[in-house]
Design a protein around this motif. Sequence first.
Motif, PDB file in Angstrom:
ATOM      1  N   ARG A   1       0.158   5.887  -6.748  1.00  0.00           N
ATOM      2  CA  ARG A   1       0.526   4.866  -5.759  1.00  0.00           C
ATOM      3  C   ARG A   1      -0.548   4.780  -4.679  1.00  0.00           C
ATOM      4  NH1 ARG A   1       6.452   6.622  -4.151  1.00  0.00           N
ATOM      5  NH2 ARG A   1       6.015   5.129  -2.527  1.00  0.00           N
ATOM      6  N   ASN A   2      -1.788   5.109  -5.111  1.00  0.00           N
ATOM      7  CA  ASN A   2      -2.874   5.164  -4.141  1.00  0.00           C
ATOM      8  C   ASN A   2      -3.406   3.767  -3.805  1.00  0.00           C
ATOM      9  OD1 ASN A   2      -4.935   5.908  -2.512  1.00  0.00           O
ATOM     10  ND2 ASN A   2      -6.207   6.761  -4.130  1.00  0.00           N
ATOM     11  N   LEU A   3      -2.598   2.994  -3.158  1.00  0.00           N
ATOM     12  CA  LEU A   3      -2.990   1.659  -2.730  1.00  0.00           C
ATOM     13  C   LEU A   3      -3.304   1.702  -1.234  1.00  0.00           C
ATOM     14  CD1 LEU A   3      -0.144  -0.177  -4.597  1.00  0.00           C
ATOM     15  CD2 LEU A   3      -2.547  -0.411  -5.121  1.00  0.00           C
ATOM     16  N   PRO A   4      -4.079   0.810  -0.669  1.00  0.00           N
ATOM     17  CA  PRO A   4      -4.597  -0.426  -1.270  1.00  0.00           C
ATOM     18  C   PRO A   4      -5.766  -0.168  -2.220  1.00  0.00           C
ATOM     19  CG  PRO A   4      -5.422  -0.144   0.959  1.00  0.00           C
ATOM     20  CD  PRO A   4      -4.445   0.961   0.726  1.00  0.00           C
TER      21      PRO A   4
ATOM     22  N   LYS B   1      -4.223  14.481   3.239  1.00  0.00           N
ATOM     23  CA  LYS B   1      -5.060  15.676   2.992  1.00  0.00           C
ATOM     24  C   LYS B   1      -4.455  16.525   1.876  1.00  0.00           C
ATOM     25  CE  LYS B   1      -6.738  16.695   7.517  1.00  0.00           C
ATOM     26  NZ  LYS B   1      -6.413  17.580   8.629  1.00  0.00           N
ATOM     27  N   ILE B   2      -3.153  16.778   2.011  1.00  0.00           N
ATOM     28  CA  ILE B   2      -2.477  17.646   1.025  1.00  0.00           C
ATOM     29  C   ILE B   2      -2.598  17.068  -0.375  1.00  0.00           C
ATOM     30  CG2 ILE B   2      -0.203  18.514   0.281  1.00  0.00           C
ATOM     31  CD1 ILE B   2       0.566  18.629   3.266  1.00  0.00           C
ATOM     32  N   LYS B   3      -2.474  15.749  -0.493  1.00  0.00           N
ATOM     33  CA  LYS B   3      -2.482  15.109  -1.807  1.00  0.00           C
ATOM     34  C   LYS B   3      -3.884  14.647  -2.221  1.00  0.00           C
ATOM     35  CE  LYS B   3       0.933  15.102  -3.615  1.00  0.00           C
ATOM     36  NZ  LYS B   3       1.520  16.316  -4.263  1.00  0.00           N
ATOM     37  N   HIS B   4      -4.892  14.992  -1.422  1.00  0.00           N
ATOM     38  CA  HIS B   4      -6.292  14.611  -1.714  1.00  0.00           C
ATOM     39  C   HIS B   4      -6.425  13.108  -1.952  1.00  0.00           C
ATOM     40  CE1 HIS B   4      -6.997  18.866  -2.016  1.00  0.00           C
ATOM     41  NE2 HIS B   4      -6.051  18.955  -2.934  1.00  0.00           N
ATOM     42  N   ILE B   5      -5.816  12.351  -1.111  1.00  0.00           N
ATOM     43  CA  ILE B   5      -5.879  10.895  -1.258  1.00  0.00           C
ATOM     44  C   ILE B   5      -6.881  10.343  -0.243  1.00  0.00           C
ATOM     45  CG2 ILE B   5      -4.598   8.724  -1.016  1.00  0.00           C
ATOM     46  CD1 ILE B   5      -2.066  10.320  -1.800  1.00  0.00           C
ATOM     47  N   LYS B   6      -7.810   9.527  -0.740  1.00  0.00           N
ATOM     48  CA  LYS B   6      -8.762   8.886   0.168  1.00  0.00           C
ATOM     49  C   LYS B   6      -8.530   7.385   0.091  1.00  0.00           C
ATOM     50  CE  LYS B   6     -13.654   8.943   1.415  1.00  0.00           C
ATOM     51  NZ  LYS B   6     -13.368   7.886   2.336  1.00  0.00           N
ATOM     52  N   ILE B   7      -8.300   6.774   1.230  1.00  0.00           N
ATOM     53  CA  ILE B   7      -8.064   5.332   1.253  1.00  0.00           C
ATOM     54  C   ILE B   7      -9.414   4.614   1.236  1.00  0.00           C
ATOM     55  CG2 ILE B   7      -7.055   3.412   2.568  1.00  0.00           C
ATOM     56  CD1 ILE B   7      -4.883   5.334   1.626  1.00  0.00           C
ATOM     57  N   SER B   8      -9.580   3.705   0.284  1.00  0.00           N
ATOM     58  CA  SER B   8     -10.871   3.012   0.170  1.00  0.00           C
ATOM     59  C   SER B   8     -10.946   1.844   1.156  1.00  0.00           C
ATOM     60  CB  SER B   8     -11.061   2.490  -1.248  1.00  0.00           C
ATOM     61  OG  SER B   8     -10.097   1.489  -1.502  1.00  0.00           O
TER      62      SER B   8
ATOM     63  N   ASN C   1       0.860  -1.188   0.000  1.00  0.00           N
ATOM     64  CA  ASN C   1       0.000   0.000   0.000  1.00  0.00           C
ATOM     65  C   ASN C   1       0.890   1.231   0.000  1.00  0.00           C
ATOM     66  OD1 ASN C   1      -0.433  -1.518   2.965  1.00  0.00           O
ATOM     67  ND2 ASN C   1       0.537   0.487   3.034  1.00  0.00           N
ATOM     68  N   LEU C   2       0.232   2.365   0.014  1.00  0.00           N
ATOM     69  CA  LEU C   2       0.970   3.618   0.085  1.00  0.00           C
ATOM     70  C   LEU C   2       1.877   3.595   1.321  1.00  0.00           C
ATOM     71  CD1 LEU C   2       0.648   6.241  -1.592  1.00  0.00           C
ATOM     72  CD2 LEU C   2      -0.802   7.064   0.243  1.00  0.00           C
ATOM     73  N   GLY C   3       3.133   3.928   1.139  1.00  0.00           N
ATOM     74  CA  GLY C   3       4.050   3.933   2.270  1.00  0.00           C
ATOM     75  C   GLY C   3       3.671   5.025   3.267  1.00  0.00           C
ATOM     76  N   THR C   4       4.002   4.790   4.514  1.00  0.00           N
ATOM     77  CA  THR C   4       3.644   5.757   5.555  1.00  0.00           C
ATOM     78  C   THR C   4       4.892   6.358   6.201  1.00  0.00           C
ATOM     79  OG1 THR C   4       3.536   3.899   7.065  1.00  0.00           O
ATOM     80  CG2 THR C   4       1.457   4.612   6.111  1.00  0.00           C
ATOM     81  N   TYR C   5       5.989   6.289   5.467  1.00  0.00           N
ATOM     82  CA  TYR C   5       7.286   6.730   5.988  1.00  0.00           C
ATOM     83  C   TYR C   5       7.487   8.206   5.620  1.00  0.00           C
ATOM     84  CZ  TYR C   5      12.348   6.303   6.830  1.00  0.00           C
ATOM     85  OH  TYR C   5      13.620   6.438   7.317  1.00  0.00           O
ATOM     86  N   PRO C   6       7.338   9.122   6.578  1.00  0.00           N
ATOM     87  CA  PRO C   6       7.326  10.551   6.236  1.00  0.00           C
ATOM     88  C   PRO C   6       8.576  11.041   5.498  1.00  0.00           C
ATOM     89  CG  PRO C   6       6.556  10.227   8.467  1.00  0.00           C
ATOM     90  CD  PRO C   6       7.097   8.902   8.001  1.00  0.00           C
ATOM     91  N   LEU C   7       9.705  10.362   5.687  1.00  0.00           N
ATOM     92  CA  LEU C   7      10.906  10.847   5.000  1.00  0.00           C
ATOM     93  C   LEU C   7      10.807  10.613   3.491  1.00  0.00           C
ATOM     94  CD1 LEU C   7      13.746   9.824   7.494  1.00  0.00           C
ATOM     95  CD2 LEU C   7      12.542  11.988   7.277  1.00  0.00           C
ATOM     96  N   SER C   8       9.869   9.746   3.076  1.00  0.00           N
ATOM     97  CA  SER C   8       9.757   9.501   1.635  1.00  0.00           C
ATOM     98  C   SER C   8       9.012  10.638   0.932  1.00  0.00           C
ATOM     99  CB  SER C   8       9.105   8.141   1.349  1.00  0.00           C
ATOM    100  OG  SER C   8       7.798   8.126   1.850  1.00  0.00           O
ATOM    101  N   TRP C   9       8.299  11.502   1.685  1.00  0.00           N
ATOM    102  CA  TRP C   9       7.688  12.670   1.030  1.00  0.00           C
ATOM    103  C   TRP C   9       8.193  13.985   1.643  1.00  0.00           C
ATOM    104  CZ3 TRP C   9       4.128   9.140   3.463  1.00  0.00           C
ATOM    105  CH2 TRP C   9       3.728   9.512   4.740  1.00  0.00           C
ATOM    106  N   ALA C  10       9.331  13.886   2.333  1.00  0.00           N
ATOM    107  CA  ALA C  10       9.859  15.082   2.995  1.00  0.00           C
ATOM    108  C   ALA C  10      10.304  16.141   1.983  1.00  0.00           C
ATOM    109  CB  ALA C  10      11.038  14.697   3.879  1.00  0.00           C
ATOM    110  N   GLY C  11      10.174  17.384   2.383  1.00  0.00           N
ATOM    111  CA  GLY C  11      10.673  18.506   1.570  1.00  0.00           C
ATOM    112  C   GLY C  11       9.999  18.547   0.211  1.00  0.00           C
ATOM    113  N   ASP C  12      10.805  18.694  -0.827  1.00  0.00           N
ATOM    114  CA  ASP C  12      10.328  18.840  -2.197  1.00  0.00           C
ATOM    115  C   ASP C  12       9.641  17.613  -2.752  1.00  0.00           C
ATOM    116  OD1 ASP C  12      10.950  21.342  -2.683  1.00  0.00           O
ATOM    117  OD2 ASP C  12      12.641  20.969  -4.068  1.00  0.00           O
ATOM    118  N   LYS C  13       9.998  16.460  -2.178  1.00  0.00           N
ATOM    119  CA  LYS C  13       9.492  15.202  -2.741  1.00  0.00           C
ATOM    120  C   LYS C  13       7.964  15.167  -2.750  1.00  0.00           C
ATOM    121  CE  LYS C  13      12.980  12.764  -0.437  1.00  0.00           C
ATOM    122  NZ  LYS C  13      13.248  11.730   0.516  1.00  0.00           N
ATOM    123  N   ILE C  14       7.364  15.870  -1.800  1.00  0.00           N
ATOM    124  CA  ILE C  14       5.901  15.839  -1.706  1.00  0.00           C
ATOM    125  C   ILE C  14       5.266  16.392  -2.989  1.00  0.00           C
ATOM    126  CG2 ILE C  14       5.501  18.108  -0.610  1.00  0.00           C
ATOM    127  CD1 ILE C  14       3.557  16.502   1.305  1.00  0.00           C
ATOM    128  N   ASN C  15       5.937  17.341  -3.640  1.00  0.00           N
ATOM    129  CA  ASN C  15       5.399  17.894  -4.886  1.00  0.00           C
ATOM    130  C   ASN C  15       5.846  17.116  -6.114  1.00  0.00           C
ATOM    131  OD1 ASN C  15       4.179  20.015  -3.470  1.00  0.00           O
ATOM    132  ND2 ASN C  15       6.147  21.063  -3.353  1.00  0.00           N
TER     133      ASN C  15
END
Length: 320
Positions: free
Chosen positions: A184-187, A306-313, A163-177
């Motif tokens: 990668r909106n899994l599951p 929230k920032i990425k408007h992702i809703k987990i089904s 599923n979508l990783g929950t490791y904050p360092l993977s979207w830290a800083g610029d990576k979030i954009n």
Amino acid sequence: MHDRRSFLKKSAVAALALSLPTTPACACNGTISAKLPMKTRRVERALVAWYSQTGNTGRYGRLLAATMRRAGVQVTAGDMRELDRPGAGKYDLIVVGAPVFYYDAPMLVQNWVRSLPDLGGAAAAAYVSFGGPEGNQHNAACSILECLVERGAVPVAQKAFMNLGTYPLSWAGDKINKTPWRSRNLPDRETYQQVRRYAQYVLDRVAKGQSAEFSKKVTMREISTFFGPIWWTKRSIDQHYILADKCIACGACVEKCPVGAIDLGAHTVNREACVLCFGCLNNCPAQAVYMDQDGTRLVGYREFLKIKHIKISEPPELKA
Ligand SMILES: Cc1cc2nc3c(=O)[nH]c(=O)nc-3n(C[C@H](O)[C@H](O)[C@H](O)COP(=O)(O)O)c2cc1C
């Protein structure tokens, strides 16, 4: 001081680099296999126990339990920290789930399984949820099975669900954009189908009395677990505390912290005790957990969605 810090940061980068390429090669010597006959081929009572920081492992666990109930099994399911440990000896089948953290099953999970009573030949299955694409998940699931076998269980299966990783360092800083997170909106539905199929597969194997053998693989990621990835990564976090003016004292961070490192009254985090699971940051509803890496504030999982408007089904069974 500054030199020491940059040395540590460089070393952390080196440790991370070490863990990048994955080369499945040979299997380790220790085979995980049944040490005694399976207790029964008829699963009447099953236990599904999980540890989950941000809900994925828990959701899979509830779906496994729902699928097994539909197959006529009486299932007890829940967060392992809330389940009756001494009672675990009465089940015909035990399924244990964990997220992959730092290329392994979290210590809390391994210790929980080790603290169970003698399982007396109960069938055992493991599952892990991971944010991959490759995160040493096979070996992480093996760690769980190893502990279950130590407690007298008979291994039948293991499986990893991405599923979508929950490791904050993977979207830290610029990576979030920059990263295309929505793709990668899994599951997704297919992931939930895999979970249902896995539940049935486990029951089928037990019905046939089929145990299974597993071995950990030698991978660069597995090797990196010997070099203390948590310790190294912690070195790259400059600050970690609770913002008093934002905190709503809901206690979510305290509840999620597996090592009791948070003092909500003092708004502090015991950074020595912290195992850098990001449970506090990822679950705070008020953005009151402050963590900083290289001068950049880290964003938790809730806020990230929230920032990425992702809703987990949710799978339909669980909505009901
Ligand atoms: C501290 C931390 C470490 C992680 N390490 C890994 C890892 O080594 N490999 C991987 O594939 N995913 C890793 N992830 C992602 C999680 O395994 C994944 O998002 C998991 O589904 C979270 O489960 P949960 O929602 O039940 O807590 C990590 C996440 C966190 C928060």
